[in-house]
Design a protein around this motif. Structure first.
Motif, PDB file in Angstrom:
ATOM      1  N   ARG A   1     -16.070   2.598   6.209  1.00 28.60           N
ATOM      2  CA  ARG A   1     -14.622   2.781   6.043  1.00 28.60           C
ATOM      3  C   ARG A   1     -13.960   3.043   7.386  1.00 28.60           C
ATOM      4  NH1 ARG A   1     -13.055   8.233   3.384  1.00 28.60           N
ATOM      5  NH2 ARG A   1     -13.520   8.802   5.541  1.00 28.60           N
ATOM      6  N   ASP A   2     -14.598   3.858   8.219  1.00 25.39           N
ATOM      7  CA  ASP A   2     -14.044   4.146   9.547  1.00 25.39           C
ATOM      8  C   ASP A   2     -13.981   2.885  10.405  1.00 25.39           C
ATOM      9  OD1 ASP A   2     -13.952   6.772   8.711  1.00 25.39           O
ATOM     10  OD2 ASP A   2     -15.754   7.379   9.811  1.00 25.39           O
ATOM     11  N   LYS A   3     -15.010   2.051  10.307  1.00 25.62           N
ATOM     12  CA  LYS A   3     -15.006   0.796  11.073  1.00 25.62           C
ATOM     13  C   LYS A   3     -13.902  -0.125  10.583  1.00 25.62           C
ATOM     14  CE  LYS A   3     -19.887   0.611  12.562  1.00 25.62           C
ATOM     15  NZ  LYS A   3     -20.333   1.948  12.151  1.00 25.62           N
ATOM     16  N   ALA A   4     -13.696  -0.175   9.278  1.00 27.44           N
ATOM     17  CA  ALA A   4     -12.627  -1.014   8.737  1.00 27.44           C
ATOM     18  C   ALA A   4     -11.270  -0.592   9.297  1.00 27.44           C
ATOM     19  CB  ALA A   4     -12.624  -0.938   7.214  1.00 27.44           C
ATOM     20  N   LYS A   5     -11.052   0.714   9.378  1.00 26.99           N
ATOM     21  CA  LYS A   5      -9.779   1.194   9.925  1.00 26.99           C
ATOM     22  C   LYS A   5      -9.685   0.894  11.422  1.00 26.99           C
ATOM     23  CE  LYS A   5      -6.499   4.994   9.891  1.00 26.99           C
ATOM     24  NZ  LYS A   5      -6.101   4.962  11.306  1.00 26.99           N
ATOM     25  N   GLN A   6     -10.782   1.068  12.142  1.00 25.18           N
ATOM     26  CA  GLN A   6     -10.767   0.728  13.573  1.00 25.18           C
ATOM     27  C   GLN A   6     -10.395  -0.735  13.789  1.00 25.18           C
ATOM     28  OE1 GLN A   6     -14.858   2.777  14.321  1.00 25.18           O
ATOM     29  NE2 GLN A   6     -13.984   2.431  16.341  1.00 25.18           N
ATOM     30  N   LEU A   7     -10.996  -1.595  13.025  1.00 20.45           N
ATOM     31  CA  LEU A   7     -10.733  -3.032  13.157  1.00 20.45           C
ATOM     32  C   LEU A   7      -9.276  -3.352  12.854  1.00 20.45           C
ATOM     33  CD1 LEU A   7     -13.987  -4.203  11.376  1.00 20.45           C
ATOM     34  CD2 LEU A   7     -13.370  -4.850  13.715  1.00 20.45           C
ATOM     35  N   THR A   8      -8.768  -2.782  11.771  1.00 20.63           N
ATOM     36  CA  THR A   8      -7.399  -3.099  11.368  1.00 20.63           C
ATOM     37  C   THR A   8      -6.392  -2.475  12.318  1.00 20.63           C
ATOM     38  OG1 THR A   8      -8.199  -3.182   9.083  1.00 20.63           O
ATOM     39  CG2 THR A   8      -5.817  -3.158   9.411  1.00 20.63           C
ATOM     40  N   ASP A   9      -6.635  -1.248  12.752  1.00 20.20           N
ATOM     41  CA  ASP A   9      -5.758  -0.623  13.745  1.00 20.20           C
ATOM     42  C   ASP A   9      -5.721  -1.448  15.030  1.00 20.20           C
ATOM     43  OD1 ASP A   9      -5.077   1.473  12.096  1.00 20.20           O
ATOM     44  OD2 ASP A   9      -6.498   2.900  12.987  1.00 20.20           O
TER      45      ASP A   9
ATOM     46  N   LEU B   1      -7.449  -0.973   2.574  1.00 28.58           N
ATOM     47  CA  LEU B   1      -7.360   0.288   3.311  1.00 28.58           C
ATOM     48  C   LEU B   1      -6.286   1.225   2.769  1.00 28.58           C
ATOM     49  CD1 LEU B   1      -7.866  -1.136   6.874  1.00 28.58           C
ATOM     50  CD2 LEU B   1      -9.171   0.777   5.949  1.00 28.58           C
ATOM     51  N   HIS B   2      -5.338   0.688   2.027  1.00 26.40           N
ATOM     52  CA  HIS B   2      -4.178   1.479   1.624  1.00 26.40           C
ATOM     53  C   HIS B   2      -4.568   2.752   0.881  1.00 26.40           C
ATOM     54  CE1 HIS B   2      -0.297   2.661   0.024  1.00 26.40           C
ATOM     55  NE2 HIS B   2      -0.823   2.637  -1.191  1.00 26.40           N
ATOM     56  N   ASN B   3      -5.450   2.645  -0.109  1.00 29.61           N
ATOM     57  CA  ASN B   3      -5.783   3.825  -0.909  1.00 29.61           C
ATOM     58  C   ASN B   3      -6.492   4.894  -0.089  1.00 29.61           C
ATOM     59  OD1 ASN B   3      -4.608   2.830  -3.217  1.00 29.61           O
ATOM     60  ND2 ASN B   3      -6.504   1.953  -4.012  1.00 29.61           N
ATOM     61  N   ALA B   4      -7.299   4.456   0.886  1.00 28.86           N
ATOM     62  CA  ALA B   4      -8.009   5.430   1.726  1.00 28.86           C
ATOM     63  C   ALA B   4      -7.090   6.073   2.749  1.00 28.86           C
ATOM     64  CB  ALA B   4      -9.184   4.752   2.424  1.00 28.86           C
ATOM     65  N   TYR B   5      -6.066   5.333   3.172  1.00 29.59           N
ATOM     66  CA  TYR B   5      -5.147   5.827   4.207  1.00 29.59           C
ATOM     67  C   TYR B   5      -3.703   5.549   3.777  1.00 29.59           C
ATOM     68  CZ  TYR B   5      -9.512   5.605   6.877  1.00 29.59           C
ATOM     69  OH  TYR B   5     -10.809   5.756   7.306  1.00 29.59           O
ATOM     70  N   PRO B   6      -3.226   6.199   2.736  1.00 28.26           N
ATOM     71  CA  PRO B   6      -1.902   5.868   2.184  1.00 28.26           C
ATOM     72  C   PRO B   6      -0.747   6.127   3.135  1.00 28.26           C
ATOM     73  CG  PRO B   6      -2.782   7.860   1.185  1.00 28.26           C
ATOM     74  CD  PRO B   6      -3.893   7.257   1.974  1.00 28.26           C
ATOM     75  N   SER B   7      -0.945   6.949   4.141  1.00 27.67           N
ATOM     76  CA  SER B   7       0.152   7.248   5.066  1.00 27.67           C
ATOM     77  C   SER B   7       0.166   6.323   6.284  1.00 27.67           C
ATOM     78  CB  SER B   7       0.058   8.708   5.529  1.00 27.67           C
ATOM     79  OG  SER B   7      -1.132   8.923   6.268  1.00 27.67           O
ATOM     80  N   SER B   8      -0.722   5.353   6.326  1.00 29.51           N
ATOM     81  CA  SER B   8      -0.853   4.511   7.525  1.00 29.51           C
ATOM     82  C   SER B   8      -0.063   3.218   7.479  1.00 29.51           C
ATOM     83  CB  SER B   8      -2.336   4.187   7.764  1.00 29.51           C
ATOM     84  OG  SER B   8      -3.058   5.361   8.081  1.00 29.51           O
TER      85      SER B   8
END
Length: 378
Positions: A212-220, A262-269
């Motif tokens: 999950r952290d890698k997915a956010k890194q990639l998308t960010d 990613l939305h559900n894991a990071y709804p404020s992003s």
């Protein structure tokens, strides 16, 4: 050989049942020859039929694999050879799309046999493939197949190949991101966005939060380097920091898919809103005046891009209850593709004129199948 009419194909089915190049800016579709058809969703039986027609034309089961069987898709209707690595993976993803909508036992079996064919042809770890995006497309196919079959080999293949790409392709040049190839010349959306989707699936099936952290890194990273505030997702940036590709339907689609997951894991992003902007950009800036998705014909790799867009755009609509915003547009594309099928039930990528009866390309013909089944997600 005379190609049978669509009714004969249906009867038979019922009775029986990567040289690549850097891709430049897309061409807009001309509206001059666009036919007229209401934006009515094709019926579910037609979506299944479209997949069956595809299998009738291109599927080849070629032997046993342990206690099971193995198969591959031919590259064209002349049946001279199998599809190459990443196109094969994407054709199998199209089959997965159809199974998820139709829950058809024959489609499920074919997923297993085609997966076995990938193992048979390419082994378990794809280090010899220098295209990191190829490996990620294959890993994504495997983890999606695992969700259907619960075959641990599929999960392991997805995990091991994702990990291999991450280890050889992620670095801090350009602030992060995965290199497109082992030559490390460009960092492309076509590897980073599907890798983010794959990582989220791996998080789901393993419970390992590092995915999950890698997915956010990639998308960010994509947001910082390839995404524009108007919703456009650029295709690539070179080592010097210069954008070298514009938006394509598959870069838009996979970015939408990554943000959606990613939305559900990071709804404020703000991921959901960025996905909406990417959807709106695709409809407003890449389609013609009627909303028809563009032809993409500047290289062989481009011709199946719309299938990838359909896959993730339709799932985004379903997962975020956005039917009122996008269902009519997506249904129109599905109906238009089916309206211009050939007598064998195959649809090429030009959804504004009839597919020739002697049409060959098995990659391009995934487009209509994926779109027709995708709209039944919602």
């Amino acid at each position: 050989m005379k190609i049978p009419p669509i009714a004969a194909v249906l009867l038979a089915l019922v009775m029986g049942s990567c040289g690549k190049k850097e891709i430049k800016d897309t061409e807009k579709l001309s509206t001059n020859e666009l036919g007229t058809i209401s934006a009515v969703q094709p019926v579910r039986s037609e979506a299944l039929l479209a997949m069956q027609c595809y299998n009738n034309a291109f599927y080849n089961q070629y032997g046993t694999y342990g206690t099971s069987f193995k198969a591959y898709y031919y590259s064209d209707v002349t049946r001279t050879g199998r599809m190459d690595f990443w196109r094969q993976a994407e054709a199998i993803e199209t089959l997965i799309d159809a199974y998820n909508v139709n829950n058809n036992a024959d489609l499920r079996n074919k997923i297993v046999y085609l997966y076995n064919g990938m193992r048979d042809a390419h082994g378990l770890l794809w280090t010899a493939n220098t295209f990191n995006d190829d490996v990620i497309w294959g890993a994504l196919m495997c983890v999606r197949a695992f969700l259907i079959t619960n075959d641990g080999g599929m999960k392991d293949m997805a995990k091991n190949n994702f990990d291999m790409v991450w280890n050889r392709a992620w670095d801090n040049n350009l602030g992060g991101g995965l290199w497109w190839t082992t030559a490390k010349a460009t960092k492309n959306a076509c590897v980073n966005a599907p890798a983010a989707i794959c990582a989220m699936y791996l998080y789901q099936v393993t419970g390992d939060v590092s995915y999950r952290d890698k997915a956010k890194q990639l998308t960010d990273w994509m947001v910082s380097r390839l995404y524009s505030s108007n919703g456009e997702v650029k295709g690539a940036i070179n080592a010097a920091g210069t954008i070298t590709e514009g938006a394509r339907t598959y870069t838009q689609g996979t970015f939408i898919g990554a943000c959606s997951m990613l939305h559900n894991a990071y709804p404020s992003s703000n991921f959901r809103n960025m996905a909406i902007k990417a959807m709106d950009y695709t409809r407003s800036n890449m389609c013609n005046a009627q909303g028809l998705l563009p032809d993409e014909y500047d290289c062989d790799d481009c011709q199946g891009f719309k299938a990838i867009f359909a896959r993730w755009a339709c799932r985004f609509v379903k997962d975020h209850s956005l039917q009122s915003s996008y269902a009519s547009w997506l249904n129109y594309n599905a109906a238009e593709a089916w309206n211009y099928r050939n007598s064998n039930g195959l649809m090429w990528g030009q959804w504004w004129r009839r597919t020739p009866d002697n049409y060959l390309n098995s990659f391009e013909t995934t487009n209509g199948v994926a779109m027709m089944n995708g709209v039944w997600l919602f």
